[in-house]
Enzyme design. Structure first.
Site, PDB file in Angstrom:
ATOM      1  N   LYS A  77      41.434  41.222  32.738  1.00 19.19           N
ATOM      2  CA  LYS A  77      40.210  40.598  33.261  1.00 19.19           C
ATOM      3  C   LYS A  77      38.996  41.192  32.562  1.00 19.19           C
ATOM      4  O   LYS A  77      38.958  42.393  32.276  1.00 19.19           O
ATOM      5  CB  LYS A  77      40.134  40.828  34.775  1.00 19.19           C
ATOM      6  CG  LYS A  77      38.994  40.097  35.479  1.00 19.19           C
ATOM      7  CD  LYS A  77      39.071  40.332  36.986  1.00 19.19           C
ATOM      8  CE  LYS A  77      37.950  39.654  37.732  1.00 19.19           C
ATOM      9  NZ  LYS A  77      38.040  39.891  39.194  1.00 19.19           N
ATOM     10  N   SER A 152      37.928  36.025  42.104  1.00 17.38           N
ATOM     11  CA  SER A 152      37.228  35.974  40.836  1.00 17.38           C
ATOM     12  C   SER A 152      38.135  36.172  39.621  1.00 17.38           C
ATOM     13  O   SER A 152      37.702  36.032  38.488  1.00 17.38           O
ATOM     14  CB  SER A 152      36.133  37.047  40.815  1.00 17.38           C
ATOM     15  OG  SER A 152      36.706  38.343  40.935  1.00 17.38           O
ATOM     16  N   SER A 176      40.141  38.932  45.322  1.00 23.75           N
ATOM     17  CA  SER A 176      39.989  38.316  43.998  1.00 23.75           C
ATOM     18  C   SER A 176      41.226  38.346  43.117  1.00 23.75           C
ATOM     19  O   SER A 176      41.224  37.740  42.044  1.00 23.75           O
ATOM     20  CB  SER A 176      38.824  38.978  43.249  1.00 23.75           C
ATOM     21  OG  SER A 176      37.602  38.604  43.825  1.00 23.75           O
TER      22      SER A 176
END
Length: 476
Positions: A77, A152, A176
């Protein structure tokens, strides 16, 4: 195709020399490039990945005690630092930032021979639920591109689900990792707070942020977690003194708690049916089901947004255009430069949370908001502690709906309140995992959430694995 296989299967193929790390990377990278226009899962690819794959092949050829993930492509990420690789948090503020060091989790993966394939798309500074608040555009769901991949960590979940990565790292502050894993039909694990070093994770809310893992199934997720679950003196919150090694080998006798507050009217019929079906499957395998209550859940979302926004306000104060990151041009004074840099560098959702956080920390308001939220958090922790005296895991939906339609306008209050299933365990620092458990009437995947006792990460993952092999939706 190699890109379709699980990490566990690929590790066996690599060890038996039935494929090479270079061949595996080529298969996954081609798949990632092919899907990029439709999914938008990546922000950037790692130009050094091919060299890392060649080095992995040399280690594998030597034999001996080679780490299990040697040669496996892993996506990261884009709020987790990788030395020399652009790390943006999907924000204009860090659009051109290249970190001079790697996160501890990345260092551990590289030492184990894993191949970092690239950096995945996300909500700006991890603030959002649909991976659509960043400057690089929304991440789309591989199952149905009209829907969000979740947020996210949407890019990480979409990459794994689509075969554009074998495994992925994400971050989980209030759900997330778990929510996008649920939306995309893969497994996602958020460990206990303190299990994985946060060194190199760009901060959103420091008392809540955790680095989590995403894979095709629970076994894959645990392989990745075991690599990064290491003591690190660079993170003072990293703590392994109390972690339990206990695990279950079947669901027989496992005590499962069902909180009535998380099965109410806010949960769609499709989600409720799938999760209750998973509970019945566990019961048929010998699990003991308990109805439980967590009275404080009704205020959990409010407390979460007060605490997380307050910490975001503090953490993001460093982005002022002075030291690094975006700097506005044409300013006549330092104060104008700071104001314009923050105004132009941050997106709307980040600004909203900074403003909220600044307000709840302000003089005259902190007692009414921040301190009350902190006291509530302590009460919630005590309620969970009491529940785990008689339960081994708590079961709930991951999200009230099977997915979020892209471009569909919603009130902010509705978007925030939909985090009700994931934020309680985040506030309490508990491990939680999302496992596929069914599909909605429109074909979208639905995730089952299992929450474990504090520091009982291995115990929780063993329960999840037992459910998976007993008949849960299993990939690979």
């Amino acid at each position: 195709m190699l890109y379709e296989r699980s990490a566990f299967e690929l590790a066996e193929l690599l060890r038996n020399r039935k494929c090479s790390a270079v061949e595996l990377l080529d298969s996954v990278k081609k798949r990632a490039v092919e899907l990029q226009p439709s999914l938008n899962a990546y922000i950037s690819f790692n130009d050094n990945a091919a060299k890392a794959a060649e080095e992995a092949d040399r280690r594998l050829a030597q034999g001996g005690d080679v780490p299990v993930l040697c040669g496996i492509p892993v996506a990261v990420k884009d709020n987790i630092s990788v030395k020399g690789l652009r790390t943006t948090c999907a924000s204009k503020m860090l659009e051109n930032y290249v970190p001079p060091y790697s996160a501890s989790a990345v260092e551990l993966l590289e030492a184990a021979g894993a191949v970092i394939i690239g950096k995945t798309n996300m909500d700006e500074f991890a603030m959002g639920s649909a991976s659509d608040t960043g400057i690089f555009g929304a991440v789309k769901n591989p199952v149905n591109t009209s829907y969000s991949a979740g947020g996210s960590s949407g890019g990480s979940a979409a990459a794994v689900a689509g075969g554009a990565a074998t495994l992925a790292l994400g971050s989980d502050t209030g759900g997330s990792v778990r929510q996008p894993a649920s939306f995309c039909g893969v497994a996602g694990f958020c460990p206990s707070y303190g299990a994985v070093s946060r060194y190199g994770l760009i901060a959103f809310a420091s008392s809540l942020d955790r680095i989590g893992t995403i894979g095709k199934n629970i076994r894959d997720v645990q392989l990745l977690h075991n690599i990064i679950n290491v003591t690190d003196p660079r993170d003072v919150t990293n703590n392994h003194n109390f972690f339990s090694e206990h695990s279950f080998h079947s669901l027989k006798g496992v005590r499962i708690g069902i909180p009535e507050e998380l099965f109410g009217d806010m949960v769609s019929d499709d989600v409720k049916t799938a999760v209750i079906g998973a509970v019945k499957l566990m019961e048929s395998e010998g699990a003991v089901i308990h109805d439980i209550s967590l009275p404080s859940l009704s205020s959990a979302v409010k407390a979460y947004y007060v605490i997380s926004s307050a910490e975001a306000s503090s953490n993001l104060a460093r982005y002022d255009g002075v030291r690094y990151g975006f700097r506005a041009e044409g300013c006549s004074s330092p104060m104008e430069m700071i104001r314009k840099s923050r105004t132009e560098g941050f997106g709307d959702e980040v600004k909203r949370r900074i403003l909220l956080g600044t307000f709840v920390l302000s003089e005259g308001c902190s007692d009414s908001y921040y301190k009350r939220a902190a006291l509530f958090r302590q009460r919630l922790c005590r309620e969970f502690d009491e529940i785990f005296r008689s339960c081994d895991a708590v079961v709930s939906p991951v999200y009230p709906e099977a997915g979020i339609k892209l471009g569909k306008g919603k009130r902010l209050a509705d978007i925030y309140s939909a985090d009700i299933c994931t934020v309680p365990s985040s506030l309490a620092g508990l491990p939680a995992v999302s496992i596929p458990c069914g599909t909605a009437s429109d074909g979208l995947p639905i995730g089952l959430q299992l929450i474990g006792r504090r520091y009982g990460d291995n115990e929780l993952l063993s329960i999840a694995y037992c459910y998976e092999v007993a008949g849960g939706v299993y990939h690979g």
